[in-house]
Design an enzyme around this catalytic site. Structure first.
Site, PDB file in Angstrom:
ATOM      1  CG  ASP A  63       0.185   1.129   0.444  1.00  0.00           C
ATOM      2  OD1 ASP A  63       1.032   0.786   1.289  1.00  0.00           O
ATOM      3  OD2 ASP A  63      -1.051   1.004   0.618  1.00  0.00           O
ATOM      4  CD  GLU A  97       6.459   1.347   7.823  1.00  0.00           C
ATOM      5  OE1 GLU A  97       6.455   2.556   8.100  1.00  0.00           O
ATOM      6  OE2 GLU A  97       5.431   0.644   7.924  1.00  0.00           O
TER       7      GLU A  97
HETATM    8 ZN   LIG Z   1       2.370   3.490   6.581  1.00  0.00          ZN
END
Ligand SMILES: [Zn+2]
Length: 408
Positions: free
Chosen positions: A357, A276
């Site tokens: 990611d 996030e």
């Molecule tokens: Zn995401």
């Protein structure tokens, strides 16, 4: 002209329904295929059967609800149902501003009320049966009422301003309406977590403990302020877990569902949080906002142009141009363009997910993110084998398989 527009509207409605049914069919066929080896440890055989059952139940239910609403919408368009509602409203209110607002209000509430049985069944039968549901009938009713209040105030308010601008200046309508919508969506992007979310959920700052200490360590490395991290009581409605990033500038925040806490290890939660923070560091909210701006301008330009044409109202059984009938005809005629733009936004969104990611991986969280994502999927009985075409059209995130492979 009106006849041609009418035919195009019906063709678009049928084509859209056909496309969605094809995608759903491909997705169901795909779901039974053998799993790649990296995904085999997510479900044990018994749980995998349960997942397949959940997926099929949802697919069948989706088929039922989408067919039902397709038939209702088709009947409304084919038999002049919208001009009938228009006539009904006009019997009581004849105002260039209030007639459209009441017209849309009637349609909104009629649509919402006929969809209540479906929502009820989904919550209290399907989600209940698979052990996800935490909503009580009382909360269901309360959520509905709050939703109505919010639509009345926000939806009604913004609609009022837009139509009022149109009555003042049809020529510059597109530009002014665009400015209002842009300012409103900027405001909502910033204050959504502070104004809307508290109506439905409680958000609390992250409490003391091991998780906070670990997050502190990570936050110090990336410069993300800890007081922007909140825990939300998602467990009030469902056992499914999630996390998200929202807001801009000083109003940014990362929200972790309380349901994450008892399903994941501390390191896995930090990995999800790192993902996030990646969205924040790569300025994804801002980029999305900036991309939407010219798109909405184009939309309002086309809309302003079409609002003055009698043919669009006539295509729905009206006689002369009216804000609401023209808007309704426009919304269908514009939908093929918005379908293409939605696909483009999904392609971009999937790219952003990979970036977030990769950000977590750069800080050494790739293994924890992999196992965390697997747990998130497992606890929500997520579909492991979506069809590539379905993913292309509808997925805002890459599939679990794609993300895990990229993280390895
Ligand atoms: Zn995401």
């Amino acid at each position: 002209m009106a006849q041609l527009l009418f035919i195009i509207i019906i063709v678009i409605l049928v084509a859209d329904f056909g496309l969605e049914r094809c995608l759903a069919y491909l997705n169901i066929k795909q779901s039974g295929k053998e799993l790649p080896s990296v995904l085999r440890d997510i479900y044990d055989p018994e749980k995998y059967l349960r997942q397949q059952n959940y997926f099929r139940t949802n697919s069948r239910f989706g088929m039922l609800t989408s067919s039902f609403s397709f038939i209702v919408v088709l009947i409304m368009f084919a038999f002049g149902g919208f001009s009938w509602v228009d006539g009904l409203v006009q019997q009581y209110i004849q105002s260039p501003v209030w007639t459209p607002i009441i017209f849309f209000g009637v349609l909104y509430f009629a649509n919402d009320i006929i969809s209540i049985p479906f929502e009820w069944y989904d919550t209290f039968v399907i989600e209940q049966k698979f052990g996800f549901n935490k909503v009580t009938p009382k909360l269901f009713v309360l959520d509905k009422l709050k939703g109505y209040g919010m639509t009345l105030v926000l939806g009604g308010g913004i609609l009022f301003v837009i139509i009022w601008i149109y009555t003042l200046t049809p020529t510059y309508f597109w530009l002014l309406a665009w400015a209002v919508i842009t300012a409103f969506s900027l405001f909502m992007t910033m204050f959504y977590s502070q104004i809307i979310v508290p109506l439905f959920n409680k958000q609390t700052p992250l409490g003391e403990g091991e998780l906070r200490t670990e997050i502190e360590k990570f936050a110090a490395k990336t410069g993300f302020k800890l007081d922007n991290i909140f825990v939300i009581d998602g467990s009030k409605r469902s056992t499914k877990a999630n996390a998200y990033f929202s807001g801009l500038g000083s109003k940014k925040r990362i929200v972790l569902y309380d349901t994450l806490m008892d399903k994941m290890t501390v390191q896995e939660i930090v990995a999800v949080l790192a993902h996030e923070v990646g969205h924040y560091k790569h300025k994804h909210t801002l980029i999305n906002f900036l991309i939407t701006m010219p798109y909405t301008l184009l939309l309002f330009f086309a809309f302003g142009f079409i609002l003055q044409s009698d043919a669009f109202a006539q295509a729905l059984g009206g006689t002369v141009a009216s804000f609401h009938l023209n808007a309704l005809a426009f919304s269908i005629l514009y939908s093929p363009i918005s379908l293409v733009l939605d696909i483009a936004m999904n392609v971009l969104s999937r790219k952003f997910e990979y970036q977030a990611d990769a950000f977590a991986a750069r800080y050494g969280y790739a293994p924890e993110l992999q196992s965390g994502l697997k747990k998130l999927t497992a606890t929500s009985l997520g579909n492991l084998m979506p069809h590539p075409l379905y993913v292309f059209f509808h997925y805002s995130h890459p599939t679990l398989y794609q993300r895990i492979t990229k993280l390895s």
